[in-house]
Enzyme design. Sequence first.
Site, PDB file in Angstrom:
ATOM      1  N   LYS A 114     -34.434  -6.314  26.394  1.00  0.00           N
ATOM      2  CA  LYS A 114     -34.079  -7.250  27.478  1.00  0.00           C
ATOM      3  C   LYS A 114     -34.769  -8.591  27.234  1.00  0.00           C
ATOM      4  O   LYS A 114     -34.892  -9.003  26.086  1.00  0.00           O
ATOM      5  CB  LYS A 114     -34.422  -6.628  28.841  1.00  0.00           C
ATOM      6  CG  LYS A 114     -33.856  -5.202  28.937  1.00  0.00           C
ATOM      7  CD  LYS A 114     -33.875  -4.601  30.302  1.00  0.00           C
ATOM      8  CE  LYS A 114     -33.236  -3.215  30.229  1.00  0.00           C
ATOM      9  NZ  LYS A 114     -33.100  -2.579  31.527  1.00  0.00           N
ATOM     10  N   HIS A 137     -23.576  -4.277  29.035  1.00  0.00           N
ATOM     11  CA  HIS A 137     -24.738  -3.749  29.778  1.00  0.00           C
ATOM     12  C   HIS A 137     -24.585  -4.106  31.259  1.00  0.00           C
ATOM     13  O   HIS A 137     -24.101  -5.194  31.599  1.00  0.00           O
ATOM     14  CB  HIS A 137     -26.034  -4.324  29.211  1.00  0.00           C
ATOM     15  CG  HIS A 137     -27.244  -3.633  29.751  1.00  0.00           C
ATOM     16  ND1 HIS A 137     -27.741  -3.900  30.995  1.00  0.00           N
ATOM     17  CD2 HIS A 137     -28.015  -2.645  29.227  1.00  0.00           C
ATOM     18  CE1 HIS A 137     -28.785  -3.105  31.209  1.00  0.00           C
ATOM     19  NE2 HIS A 137     -28.972  -2.349  30.156  1.00  0.00           N
ATOM     20  N   GLU A 195     -25.159   4.643  31.173  1.00  0.00           N
ATOM     21  CA  GLU A 195     -26.390   4.220  31.848  1.00  0.00           C
ATOM     22  C   GLU A 195     -26.146   4.076  33.344  1.00  0.00           C
ATOM     23  O   GLU A 195     -25.646   3.038  33.798  1.00  0.00           O
ATOM     24  CB  GLU A 195     -26.853   2.873  31.293  1.00  0.00           C
ATOM     25  CG  GLU A 195     -27.229   2.901  29.833  1.00  0.00           C
ATOM     26  CD  GLU A 195     -28.175   1.767  29.506  1.00  0.00           C
ATOM     27  OE1 GLU A 195     -29.262   2.043  28.984  1.00  0.00           O
ATOM     28  OE2 GLU A 195     -27.844   0.614  29.798  1.00  0.00           O
TER      29      GLU A 195
HETATM   30  P1  PGA Z   1     -34.808   1.467  31.220  1.00  0.00           P
HETATM   31  O1  PGA Z   1     -33.574   0.525  30.733  1.00  0.00           O
HETATM   32  O2  PGA Z   1     -35.045   2.464  30.114  1.00  0.00           O
HETATM   33  O3  PGA Z   1     -35.957   0.524  31.412  1.00  0.00           O
HETATM   34  O4  PGA Z   1     -34.368   2.135  32.463  1.00  0.00           O
HETATM   35  C1  PGA Z   1     -32.490   1.059  30.056  1.00  0.00           C
HETATM   36  C2  PGA Z   1     -31.455  -0.008  29.776  1.00  0.00           C
HETATM   37  O5  PGA Z   1     -31.210  -0.855  30.649  1.00  0.00           O
HETATM   38  O6  PGA Z   1     -30.847  -0.045  28.688  1.00  0.00           O
END
Ligand code: PGA
Length: 250
Positions: free
Chosen positions: A14, A98, A169
């Site tokens: 990110k 995403h 996700e």
């Molecule tokens: P997280 O994020 O493992 O911090 O929950 C996953 C993602 O957004 O790809």
Amino acid sequence: MSAARRPLVAGNWKMHKTGPEAREFCVSLAALVSDAGPVDVAVCPPYTALEASASALAGSPIAVYAQNVHENEKGAHTGDISSAMILATGADGALIGHSERRAEGDTDAQIALRVRNAIDAGLMVVLCCGESLSTRQAGETEAWLTRQIRSALEHVQAGDIAHLVIAYEPIWAIGTGETASPEQAQEACAIVRRVASETIDGEALRVLYGGSVSAANAAELMSQPDVDGALVGGASLEPGPFAAIVAAAR
Ligand code: PGA
């Protein structure tokens, strides 16, 4: 996880790490996963750290994916970058769709075009999908995922299978510390595979789970028959915990 599908563990950084920070991370990670065994590994740095990451990981088995890509090859798109630009950094692929990008306005139509154009350019694509908590509570997860996958694969053909991975996700599990149960992850990844099978060979498709994956829960999640790896956010920001998740995928 099926033996026929090579697992993939990808770390989505990110908006974390500058170029120099990425380089330092990649040098450490490469030392920890010099031999990932039968597991594919990727990191997804911000655009500004792609080149530093790719050069630090050159000669290692670890791939570099961008976090998004524009659907056009060039033009008046301030703030965006193209598939060719990503490839020229030495990176190998891109996340597309995403939920954090969708929340900032990336549309289904754009995502479908991005998938097509990124594959055509030679990028590996990790297409992301997933439902919100209210969608899940309304019992509409399957309908939501079906719509997202059909839309995103609108321009995909059977021959694209080697360049496509789909990550499930659930939005309610991203960055919340709340992970889908192995059963919930399995059920949703099976839906993703079934819907994708309308377009490509679902048995060959790798489907990842993402959402608060950690070294503590990775092995159980990835032991589910339809979960072929993990897209990891927070737990991918330090080399040790991320390497532990890679080890769990073996
Ligand atoms: P997280 O994020 O493992 O911090 O929950 C996953 C993602 O957004 O790809």
